[in-house]
Design a protein around this motif. Structure first.
Motif, PDB file in Angstrom:
ATOM      1  N   GLY A 225      61.104 -75.244  15.276  1.00  0.00           N
ATOM      2  CA  GLY A 225      60.093 -75.143  14.222  1.00  0.00           C
ATOM      3  C   GLY A 225      60.619 -75.502  12.848  1.00  0.00           C
ATOM      4  N   GLU A 226      61.937 -75.562  12.694  1.00  0.00           N
ATOM      5  CA  GLU A 226      62.547 -75.887  11.402  1.00  0.00           C
ATOM      6  C   GLU A 226      63.225 -77.251  11.436  1.00  0.00           C
ATOM      7  N   ILE A 227      62.689 -78.167  12.255  1.00  0.00           N
ATOM      8  CA  ILE A 227      63.271 -79.507  12.383  1.00  0.00           C
ATOM      9  C   ILE A 227      62.177 -80.541  12.135  1.00  0.00           C
ATOM     10  N   ASP A 228      62.463 -81.518  11.279  1.00  0.00           N
ATOM     11  CA  ASP A 228      61.546 -82.642  11.093  1.00  0.00           C
ATOM     12  C   ASP A 228      61.870 -83.680  12.169  1.00  0.00           C
ATOM     13  N   ASP A 229      61.200 -83.530  13.299  1.00  0.00           N
ATOM     14  CA  ASP A 229      61.459 -84.408  14.452  1.00  0.00           C
ATOM     15  C   ASP A 229      60.360 -85.465  14.564  1.00  0.00           C
ATOM     16  N   SER A 230      60.107 -86.159  13.453  1.00  0.00           N
ATOM     17  CA  SER A 230      59.003 -87.127  13.425  1.00  0.00           C
ATOM     18  C   SER A 230      59.153 -88.197  14.491  1.00  0.00           C
ATOM     19  N   ASP A 231      60.373 -88.596  14.796  1.00  0.00           N
ATOM     20  CA  ASP A 231      60.603 -89.641  15.797  1.00  0.00           C
ATOM     21  C   ASP A 231      60.712 -89.078  17.214  1.00  0.00           C
ATOM     22  N   GLY A 232      60.721 -87.758  17.356  1.00  0.00           N
ATOM     23  CA  GLY A 232      60.781 -87.146  18.681  1.00  0.00           C
ATOM     24  C   GLY A 232      62.145 -87.185  19.336  1.00  0.00           C
ATOM     25  N   VAL A 233      63.207 -87.501  18.559  1.00  0.00           N
ATOM     26  CA  VAL A 233      64.532 -87.661  19.172  1.00  0.00           C
ATOM     27  C   VAL A 233      65.103 -86.319  19.630  1.00  0.00           C
ATOM     28  N   VAL A 234      64.827 -85.250  18.872  1.00  0.00           N
ATOM     29  CA  VAL A 234      65.315 -83.931  19.285  1.00  0.00           C
ATOM     30  C   VAL A 234      64.553 -83.478  20.522  1.00  0.00           C
ATOM     31  N   GLY A 235      63.250 -83.734  20.543  1.00  0.00           N
ATOM     32  CA  GLY A 235      62.452 -83.388  21.718  1.00  0.00           C
ATOM     33  C   GLY A 235      62.950 -84.092  22.969  1.00  0.00           C
ATOM     34  N   GLU A 236      63.331 -85.365  22.835  1.00  0.00           N
ATOM     35  CA  GLU A 236      63.855 -86.109  23.985  1.00  0.00           C
ATOM     36  C   GLU A 236      65.170 -85.507  24.471  1.00  0.00           C
ATOM     37  N   ALA A 237      66.035 -85.158  23.521  1.00  0.00           N
ATOM     38  CA  ALA A 237      67.324 -84.559  23.902  1.00  0.00           C
ATOM     39  C   ALA A 237      67.115 -83.195  24.551  1.00  0.00           C
ATOM     40  N   ALA A 238      66.168 -82.415  24.021  1.00  0.00           N
ATOM     41  CA  ALA A 238      65.872 -81.109  24.608  1.00  0.00           C
ATOM     42  C   ALA A 238      65.314 -81.270  26.018  1.00  0.00           C
ATOM     43  N   ALA A 239      64.505 -82.312  26.225  1.00  0.00           N
ATOM     44  CA  ALA A 239      63.978 -82.582  27.567  1.00  0.00           C
ATOM     45  C   ALA A 239      65.124 -82.877  28.533  1.00  0.00           C
ATOM     46  N   ALA A 240      66.179 -83.528  28.030  1.00  0.00           N
ATOM     47  CA  ALA A 240      67.347 -83.797  28.869  1.00  0.00           C
ATOM     48  C   ALA A 240      68.050 -82.498  29.255  1.00  0.00           C
ATOM     49  N   VAL A 241      68.057 -81.524  28.344  1.00  0.00           N
ATOM     50  CA  VAL A 241      68.630 -80.218  28.664  1.00  0.00           C
ATOM     51  C   VAL A 241      67.790 -79.540  29.751  1.00  0.00           C
ATOM     52  N   ALA A 242      66.444 -79.625  29.619  1.00  0.00           N
ATOM     53  CA  ALA A 242      65.560 -79.038  30.623  1.00  0.00           C
ATOM     54  C   ALA A 242      65.758 -79.709  31.978  1.00  0.00           C
ATOM     55  N   GLU A 243      65.931 -81.020  31.990  1.00  0.00           N
ATOM     56  CA  GLU A 243      66.180 -81.742  33.247  1.00  0.00           C
ATOM     57  C   GLU A 243      67.514 -81.314  33.852  1.00  0.00           C
ATOM     58  N   ALA A 244      68.507 -81.082  32.994  1.00  0.00           N
ATOM     59  CA  ALA A 244      69.808 -80.603  33.493  1.00  0.00           C
ATOM     60  C   ALA A 244      69.656 -79.220  34.122  1.00  0.00           C
ATOM     61  N   HIS A 245      68.794 -78.395  33.530  1.00  0.00           N
ATOM     62  CA  HIS A 245      68.540 -77.066  34.102  1.00  0.00           C
ATOM     63  C   HIS A 245      67.889 -77.194  35.473  1.00  0.00           C
ATOM     64  N   LEU A 246      66.898 -78.052  35.588  1.00  0.00           N
ATOM     65  CA  LEU A 246      66.226 -78.249  36.873  1.00  0.00           C
ATOM     66  C   LEU A 246      67.206 -78.764  37.922  1.00  0.00           C
ATOM     67  N   GLY A 247      68.041 -79.730  37.517  1.00  0.00           N
ATOM     68  CA  GLY A 247      69.027 -80.258  38.454  1.00  0.00           C
ATOM     69  C   GLY A 247      70.012 -79.203  38.905  1.00  0.00           C
ATOM     70  N   ALA A 248      70.450 -78.352  37.971  1.00  0.00           N
ATOM     71  CA  ALA A 248      71.402 -77.282  38.323  1.00  0.00           C
ATOM     72  C   ALA A 248      70.744 -76.272  39.260  1.00  0.00           C
ATOM     73  N   CYS A 249      69.468 -75.966  39.007  1.00  0.00           N
ATOM     74  CA  CYS A 249      68.753 -75.031  39.890  1.00  0.00           C
ATOM     75  C   CYS A 249      68.639 -75.599  41.303  1.00  0.00           C
ATOM     76  N   GLY A 250      68.417 -76.904  41.396  1.00  0.00           N
ATOM     77  CA  GLY A 250      68.305 -77.526  42.710  1.00  0.00           C
ATOM     78  C   GLY A 250      69.571 -77.408  43.524  1.00  0.00           C
TER      79      GLY A 250
END
Length: 560
Positions: free
Chosen positions: A220-245
């Motif tokens: 909430g305190e990040i100006d992520d106008s280009d969505g680059v932080v969101g993309e990196a965070a999605a990669a963390v979520a994908e890593a979590h899913l992969g680890a759970c698998g």
């Protein structure tokens, strides 16, 4: 056509920057210095209010993009400084190919030199860089700790990578710093994947969950106008899913974490879909997740996230009745939820139940001034398919009694014509609108709906009879436009009255409107054979308003 240099030309710069920034960029050509041409990018500094760093990225297919650390550039705009650097590149067109070739040669030469270095010298070079570059040191420390399964160090490094504080100079991460922070988050995601690959999947699950929590709190305190932080965070979520698998964590605990994360109002950085974990959760985990979602929905029936989660779960199970029950817990007063239920039932092949829910929506919302028009349309379409034209008229009539708008009148007219009963319906509808006009119930644009309805019917004669004392300027003008051939004298009086009102307002919009009124008046004079009177009136008007040069030019353009 201008030849493109490095994949772009002046037209590309103008399109990216806009005319204003492009023109201002022309004034900064002498302020560009330190131009450095790489294989796929150009960097330079531009001296303005401050010294600004500019980087242009050159791609054959993607075209050109630019970044500048000036305030306007940090808002993701292609600023005047980017324009100045781009124009400088174009003005040095003859040297650019040679400079890009030299850049490729430098990269190739560096690669060859590094490959040829003896191990000791290469290690000494790396140590030298690590001592000077803290960010590089942290990344390499993380990779080293991952390789030797030093979980304590890995955790510390991952937490350090996703810590937003070093980038939050003023308490939040500005646009210019978001990409740097995103690179660190992406590095953390890589480390999590490496942990899983090295047989430490259970540890990767826990670390990924902690990383997602921190990211959610910081986003909430990040100006992520280009969505680059969101993309990196999605990669963390994908890593979590992969680890759970790989780790196959306890299904109940995983379900609890997923539900808690999805329903956490502060965590909107990762768009987690619990159904992606269906295979890991298994029947018991899915059942636990549904139980938790149901409890959350009972606690907060109007909660958007709670309802959406429950809808996703029951829809995935194909349980239409459960889905209907979820929707039915919070029926929108506009009828939108009734329509949603009807559509779900219809998709399931339960047409009778679908229509019953849609009809219930009309009953439940009968007294509402606003009702979702799609619901009314849905019911009327179903009635038409069933040959129930009279019932469709009843629905449209009921809505017209509540809404009393031109749109409701038009819909009633369409339904009544299909049922071949418009003549009787029209008499009743106009009587209701006439009563509204008497009570000064205005239409959407100010004048009474009665006049709009008559004009929409094409009944100009009736509109003339009703308009006096109640119609607004827009309606009078429409009436005059419809009648200038059949009632030129009456239409002329309207045009002249409206022209008088438009003498005071200024601006292009008012002047264009005045010109249209004068064109209408001219047509009326021609129909009446009084062109001389028109010429005299127009000459007097031009003399009266001659100081308004823009108006005079607009009148000239219309031949007035």
């Amino acid at each position: 056509m201008a030849r493109k240099v490095a994949g772009f030309d002046e037209d590309d710069l103008r399109a990216l920057a806009g005319a204003r920034s492009f023109e201002r960029g022309l004034g900064y050509l002498d302020a560009v210095s330190g131009l450095e041409v790489g294989e796929g990018s150009v960097t330079a500094v531009v001296h303005g209010t401050d010294v600004y760093e500019v980087e242009l990225t050159l791609g054959a297919a993607e075209g050109i993009s630019g970044w500048c650390n000036c305030p306007y550039g940090q808002e993701a705009n292609f600023c005047k400084h980017c324009v100045a650097v781009g124009l400088t590149v174009l003005r040095r067109a003859k040297t650019i190919p040679r400079q890009r070739a030299a850049a490729r040669a430098r990269v190739s030469g560096l690669e060859a030199w590094l490959s040829a270095l003896p191990r000791d010298e290469l290690l000494a070079l790396v140590r030298e860089q690590v001592a000077e570059d803290r960010e590089l040191r942290r990344r390499l420390e993380l990779r080293a700790a991952t390789a030797r399964s030093d979980l304590s160090t890995v955790r510390d490094r991952i937490i350090a990578l996703i810590d937003p504080r070093p980038f939050a100079r003023y308490g939040y991460i500005e646009y210019a710093d978001a990409s740097g922070y995103a690179r660190q988050v992406a590095e953390a995601a890589s480390a999590l994947r490496a942990l899983t690959a090295d047989g430490q999947a259970a540890q990767a699950v826990g670390l990924a969950e902690e990383a997602i929590r921190v990211l959610g709190e910081a986003y909430g305190e990040i100006d992520d106008s280009d969505g680059v932080v969101g993309e990196a965070a999605a990669a963390v979520a994908e890593a979590h899913l992969g680890a759970c698998g790989v780790a196959c964590p306890d299904p109940a605990r995983l379900a609890e974490w997923l539900v808690g994360t999805v329903l956490d109002d502060s965590n909107d950085v990762t768009d987690l879909d619990p159904l992606d974990y269906a295979e890991v959760l298994g029947p018991s985990g899915l059942a636990r997740m549904r139980q938790l979602a149901a409890e959350a929905l009972r606690r907060r029936p109007s909660g958007w996230a709670e309802r959406y989660l429950m809808e996703r779960l029951v829809k995935a199970e194909g349980d239409v009745d459960a889905l209907v029950a979820v929707h039915a817990q919070d029926l929108d007063p506009s009828g939108a939820t009734h329509l949603l239920i009807a559509e779900e039932l219809e998709t399931a092949g339960r047409a009778d139940e679908a229509l019953a829910w849609a009809e219930r929506g009309l009953r439940d919302c009968a007294a509402e001034t606003y009702i979702d028009g799609r619901l009314v349309e849905h019911v009327c379409v179903q009635y038409a398919k069933m040959g129930r034209a009279a019932d469709a008229v009843t629905v449209r009539r009921d809505r017209f009694r509540v809404e009393r708008s031109l749109a409701a009148y038009q819909q009633l007219r369409s339904a009544a014509r299909a049922a071949e009963c418009w003549e009787a319906e029209r008499v009743a509808a106009l009587a209701a609108l006439r009563e509204d006009a008497r009570r000064e119930r205005g239409g959407r644009y100010g004048g009474p709906v009665l006049i709009d309805a008559l004009l929409d019917d094409g009944d100009a004669d009736a509109a003339w009879r009703e308009a006096e004392g109640i119609a607004d300027g827009r309606q009078w003008e429409h009436l005059a436009d419809l009648s200038r051939e059949t009632h030129p004298a009456e239409a002329l009086a309207v045009y002249l009255r409206l022209v008088e009102r438009l003498k005071e307002p200024t601006g292009d919009r008012a002047y264009e409107h005045l010109a249209r009124l004068l064109l209408g008046a001219r047509d009326c004079h021609r129909a009446l054979g009084t062109q001389e009177a028109y010429t005299e009136h127009l000459a007097g008007l031009r003399a009266e308003l001659k100081r308004r040069r823009k108006l005079m030019s607009i009148l000239d353009r219309y031949g007035l």
